[in-house]
Structures are given as C-alpha cells and as structure tokens.
Design a protein around this motif. Sequence first.
Motif, PDB file in Angstrom:
ATOM      1  N   ALA A  13       0.753  -0.793   0.183  1.00  0.00           N
ATOM      2  CA  ALA A  13      -0.230  -0.596   0.374  1.00  0.00           C
ATOM      3  C   ALA A  13       0.795   1.341   0.363  1.00  0.00           C
ATOM      4  O   ALA A  13       0.534   2.298  -0.661  1.00  0.00           O
ATOM      5  N   THR A  14       2.055   1.076   0.573  1.00  0.00           N
ATOM      6  CA  THR A  14       3.035   2.596   0.767  1.00  0.00           C
ATOM      7  C   THR A  14       3.764   2.542  -0.836  1.00  0.00           C
ATOM      8  O   THR A  14       3.186   4.108  -0.902  1.00  0.00           O
ATOM      9  N   ILE A  15       3.603   1.652  -1.196  1.00  0.00           N
ATOM     10  CA  ILE A  15       4.375   1.476  -3.082  1.00  0.00           C
ATOM     11  C   ILE A  15       3.646   1.906  -3.749  1.00  0.00           C
ATOM     12  O   ILE A  15       3.619   2.926  -4.175  1.00  0.00           O
ATOM     13  N   GLY A  16       1.927   2.480  -3.191  1.00  0.00           N
ATOM     14  CA  GLY A  16       0.949   2.227  -4.075  1.00  0.00           C
ATOM     15  C   GLY A  16       1.129   3.910  -3.764  1.00  0.00           C
ATOM     16  O   GLY A  16       0.365   4.655  -4.875  1.00  0.00           O
ATOM     17  N   GLU A  17       1.120   3.521  -3.109  1.00  0.00           N
ATOM     18  CA  GLU A  17       0.936   5.774  -2.586  1.00  0.00           C
ATOM     19  C   GLU A  17       1.447   6.619  -2.313  1.00  0.00           C
ATOM     20  O   GLU A  17       1.371   8.024  -3.443  1.00  0.00           O
ATOM     21  N   ILE A  18       3.048   6.224  -2.811  1.00  0.00           N
ATOM     22  CA  ILE A  18       4.256   6.875  -2.853  1.00  0.00           C
ATOM     23  C   ILE A  18       3.996   7.155  -4.199  1.00  0.00           C
ATOM     24  O   ILE A  18       4.108   8.376  -5.531  1.00  0.00           O
ATOM     25  N   ARG A  19       4.203   6.386  -5.302  1.00  0.00           N
ATOM     26  CA  ARG A  19       3.371   6.693  -6.802  1.00  0.00           C
ATOM     27  C   ARG A  19       2.530   7.495  -7.022  1.00  0.00           C
ATOM     28  O   ARG A  19       2.630   8.400  -7.231  1.00  0.00           O
ATOM     29  N   THR A  20       1.279   7.821  -6.174  1.00  0.00           N
ATOM     30  CA  THR A  20       0.317   8.331  -6.881  1.00  0.00           C
ATOM     31  C   THR A  20       0.330   9.408  -6.178  1.00  0.00           C
ATOM     32  O   THR A  20       0.013  10.751  -6.827  1.00  0.00           O
ATOM     33  N   LEU A  21       1.085   9.871  -4.937  1.00  0.00           N
ATOM     34  CA  LEU A  21       1.644  10.849  -4.984  1.00  0.00           C
ATOM     35  C   LEU A  21       2.413  12.020  -5.712  1.00  0.00           C
ATOM     36  O   LEU A  21       2.315  13.034  -6.675  1.00  0.00           O
ATOM     37  N   PHE A  22       3.340  11.165  -5.932  1.00  0.00           N
ATOM     38  CA  PHE A  22       4.482  11.673  -7.338  1.00  0.00           C
ATOM     39  C   PHE A  22       3.765  11.621  -8.596  1.00  0.00           C
ATOM     40  O   PHE A  22       4.354  12.661  -9.594  1.00  0.00           O
ATOM     41  N   GLY A  23       2.316  10.666  -8.683  1.00  0.00           N
ATOM     42  CA  GLY A  23       2.429  10.876 -10.175  1.00  0.00           C
ATOM     43  C   GLY A  23       1.010  12.334 -10.244  1.00  0.00           C
ATOM     44  O   GLY A  23       0.426  12.687 -12.082  1.00  0.00           O
ATOM     45  N   ASN A  24       0.574  12.640  -9.224  1.00  0.00           N
ATOM     46  CA  ASN A  24      -0.400  13.596  -9.080  1.00  0.00           C
ATOM     47  C   ASN A  24       0.396  15.342  -8.177  1.00  0.00           C
ATOM     48  O   ASN A  24      -0.087  16.407  -7.494  1.00  0.00           O
ATOM     49  N   GLY A  25       1.256  16.103  -9.270  1.00  0.00           N
ATOM     50  CA  GLY A  25       1.801  17.008  -8.818  1.00  0.00           C
ATOM     51  C   GLY A  25       2.297  17.223  -7.404  1.00  0.00           C
ATOM     52  O   GLY A  25       2.408  18.290  -6.745  1.00  0.00           O
ATOM     53  N   HIS A  26       2.669  16.438  -7.433  1.00  0.00           N
ATOM     54  CA  HIS A  26       3.614  16.707  -5.176  1.00  0.00           C
ATOM     55  C   HIS A  26       4.981  17.438  -5.136  1.00  0.00           C
ATOM     56  O   HIS A  26       5.617  17.421  -6.074  1.00  0.00           O
ATOM     57  N   GLN A  27       4.600  17.502  -4.311  1.00  0.00           N
ATOM     58  CA  GLN A  27       5.641  18.861  -3.739  1.00  0.00           C
ATOM     59  C   GLN A  27       6.292  18.577  -2.288  1.00  0.00           C
ATOM     60  O   GLN A  27       6.370  17.765  -1.680  1.00  0.00           O
ATOM     61  N   PRO A  28       8.293  18.275  -2.604  1.00  0.00           N
ATOM     62  CA  PRO A  28       9.121  18.679  -3.771  1.00  0.00           C
ATOM     63  C   PRO A  28       8.553  18.565  -4.780  1.00  0.00           C
ATOM     64  O   PRO A  28       8.163  17.223  -5.124  1.00  0.00           O
ATOM     65  N   PRO A  29       8.354  18.763  -6.131  1.00  0.00           N
ATOM     66  CA  PRO A  29       7.678  18.091  -8.075  1.00  0.00           C
ATOM     67  C   PRO A  29       9.257  16.878  -7.677  1.00  0.00           C
ATOM     68  O   PRO A  29      10.692  17.174  -7.321  1.00  0.00           O
ATOM     69  N   VAL A  30       9.023  15.928  -7.792  1.00  0.00           N
ATOM     70  CA  VAL A  30       9.301  15.168  -8.774  1.00  0.00           C
ATOM     71  C   VAL A  30       9.933  14.888 -10.150  1.00  0.00           C
ATOM     72  O   VAL A  30       8.602  14.853 -10.735  1.00  0.00           O
ATOM     73  N   HIS A  31      10.791  14.655 -10.768  1.00  0.00           N
ATOM     74  CA  HIS A  31      11.027  14.967 -12.307  1.00  0.00           C
ATOM     75  C   HIS A  31      11.353  13.508 -13.232  1.00  0.00           C
ATOM     76  O   HIS A  31      11.620  13.950 -13.947  1.00  0.00           O
ATOM     77  N   ARG A  32      11.302  12.609 -12.806  1.00  0.00           N
ATOM     78  CA  ARG A  32      11.903  11.525 -12.676  1.00  0.00           C
ATOM     79  C   ARG A  32      11.514  10.692 -12.473  1.00  0.00           C
ATOM     80  O   ARG A  32      10.715  10.282 -11.153  1.00  0.00           O
ATOM     81  N   ARG A  33      11.034   9.269 -12.026  1.00  0.00           N
ATOM     82  CA  ARG A  33      11.116   8.101 -11.135  1.00  0.00           C
ATOM     83  C   ARG A  33      12.537   7.209 -10.981  1.00  0.00           C
ATOM     84  O   ARG A  33      12.978   7.119 -10.980  1.00  0.00           O
ATOM     85  N   ILE A  34      11.701   7.938  -9.353  1.00  0.00           N
ATOM     86  CA  ILE A  34      12.801   7.890  -8.702  1.00  0.00           C
ATOM     87  C   ILE A  34      12.723   5.739  -8.874  1.00  0.00           C
ATOM     88  O   ILE A  34      12.078   5.900  -8.305  1.00  0.00           O
ATOM     89  N   PRO A  35      13.870   4.756  -8.359  1.00  0.00           N
ATOM     90  CA  PRO A  35      14.120   3.807  -9.116  1.00  0.00           C
ATOM     91  C   PRO A  35      13.693   3.416  -7.521  1.00  0.00           C
ATOM     92  O   PRO A  35      14.118   3.621  -6.495  1.00  0.00           O
ATOM     93  N   LEU A  36      12.895   2.223  -8.127  1.00  0.00           N
ATOM     94  CA  LEU A  36      12.401   2.133  -5.974  1.00  0.00           C
ATOM     95  C   LEU A  36      13.489   0.009  -6.391  1.00  0.00           C
ATOM     96  O   LEU A  36      13.102  -0.835  -7.581  1.00  0.00           O
ATOM     97  N   LEU A  37      14.124   0.034  -5.135  1.00  0.00           N
ATOM     98  CA  LEU A  37      14.519  -1.648  -4.414  1.00  0.00           C
ATOM     99  C   LEU A  37      13.969  -1.723  -3.546  1.00  0.00           C
ATOM    100  O   LEU A  37      13.068  -1.049  -2.733  1.00  0.00           O
ATOM    101  N   VAL A  38      12.904  -3.042  -4.055  1.00  0.00           N
ATOM    102  CA  VAL A  38      12.541  -3.807  -3.248  1.00  0.00           C
ATOM    103  C   VAL A  38      13.371  -5.648  -2.681  1.00  0.00           C
ATOM    104  O   VAL A  38      13.357  -5.971  -2.966  1.00  0.00           O
ATOM    105  N   ALA A  39      13.560  -5.195  -0.992  1.00  0.00           N
ATOM    106  CA  ALA A  39      14.458  -6.558  -0.535  1.00  0.00           C
ATOM    107  C   ALA A  39      13.547  -7.399  -0.128  1.00  0.00           C
ATOM    108  O   ALA A  39      12.946  -6.967   0.317  1.00  0.00           O
TER     109      ALA A  39
END
Length: 298
Positions: A134-160
């Motif tokens: 759920a956390t991954i989904g919510e963060i990606r939604t925030l980044f896709g909806n004009g999050h501040q500070p702005p995110v200008h790229r897809r920040i690579p996600l590693l899950v171990a």
Amino acid sequence: MEETRNDMTQRPFRFAVGFSAAGSRAEWRDKARQAEDLGYDVIQVPDHLGMTSPFPTLVAMAEATNRVHVGTMVLNAGFYRPALLARDVASVDQLTDGRFEFGLGAGPDFAKPEFEAAGLPFPGGRQRIENLRATIGEIRTLFGNGHQPPVHRRIPLLVAGRGDRLVRVAAEHADTVSLAGVPVSADIESEKAGTVALAQRVEFVRAAAGERFPDLEVGLMLQAVDVHGHAETDLSLPRRFNPDLSDAQLRYLPGVLHGSAHSIADTLRHYRDAYSITHYSVSETHMTALAKVIEQLR
C-alpha cells in the motif's frame, strides 16, 4: 531446474556497498569516497533505531562524491506515513541531483523492539507486507499528482526480500528485486544445489513479475565474500539467516562467494548470463574483497 531462460537485454553489472556506522560527518564522507574509488555504483545505508538517520547521511555522502548513487537498504515501511515518506524521498532525490535510489522493505521480524521503542504497533508479517504494498502505491500516486517538492523522474525503487510474499510484492512493483538470500533445503550438500535453488528463485520472480520481468533489475545480496589471499570467510551473516546449516553448508549458498577474484568474476558472469542477476550488494566488511572482483568485471 538448474538454469532459467535469459530473455532480457543484457544489463551492466551494478555493485552496491552498505555502511551502517561512522563516528563523524568526515568519516561518512571518507567512506563514500573510498567506495566510489573502488568502483562501486551505489552506497547504501540501513534504517534502524540506534543508527544514524538515513536521509541526512545519504545527502552528506552524495556531497562528498561525484558519480556514485546513494540509496537505502532498506527503509522500514512501517516506520512512516506515506505522505511524509514521499516528502523525504523527493527531497533527498532533489538534494542529491537525482542520484537517490529508494530501497524499501516491510520490516524484519527482529525489528519488533524498534517498533516498541518508537511507540508503534508491530503487525504480523502478512500485515507488514500488505502495508509495504500500500505504501508503494500511495507514494507513486503522490508523485504522479504534482507532489511538492516536485519529482522530475521515476525514482528507482528497490525492494529486498527473502520470503515468497515479500519477493512477490517486489516482483510486481519494484524496479530492482534484491534477493535477501535464497531458501535452500536443510540437507544442502553442494554448490550445485545452491545454484539450483538460485535458478528456482529467479523463476519465482519471473512468474510473479509476468510481463514486467524484462524491465526488472534482479539483484542478490552477497552475505560473504572470500577472495583467496585476502581474508577468511566471515560466515556470521549467512549463519544469522540459516542457523541450522553447518559452516560447510553455508559455503554452498549462492550469496556466499569464495575463490580467486577471477573465478568469482566468472561466477557472477554466469549468474548474469543464466539468471539475469546483475545487481550485487555487500556489507562494508566485504567491500575491499568484492572490489577485487569488480576490477575483473569492468
């Protein structure tokens, strides 16, 4: 099944080293520069109470280096509200000029005392993994909806992860799936058996990822590295995850490398060519040993 199909365009190797402690800002910076000089691609820090906070540490190390990326191995999703974590991730990515790699995990069983010290409930394993998803989904939604500070790229996600549920979440959502060890039988009796277990684990990732698999970076956490003539094998970490195996059996694990720098390099080439594994992470204890192998692969 001993080998899996390799239907991916061959990726370059990437090597990460994890640091967990230093006595000063200058020492953190020195460690970062050493890792960069040794040829590492990523510097990683953990996320535990009692250790230096990961985000300011990563910014300090990025300021001391020019090329190497910085990342978390891994943040504990249960410690954070998604909106607050998204703010920190976006800020660190901005302050490191886009060199941040976002490593996230569900929180291990041994972290229960840390949750208690922080005044947080400690859910069961299934709940922690669902919270990670759920956390991954919510963060990606925030980044896709004009999050501040702005995110200008897809920040690579590693899950171990190691268990089936966690590895499945990684395969479904992450950019890098880092295998935190490979399950093996209690009677493992050869390195070949360890290699078979590795092949089966990558097939599990492939099946869970489906059409995403060609776009995934597959990684393996190296729990011990012994380059002949450098040091004796430190088996403390693999023993922690496999307490019922003998020392001889621990040396059969695919995350335990031993031999000459040349032979270990050949092993990693085989892992890449047969199983698409190109991302390798190691602790500071084994940093200089693995650097001898990196020299063979550049």
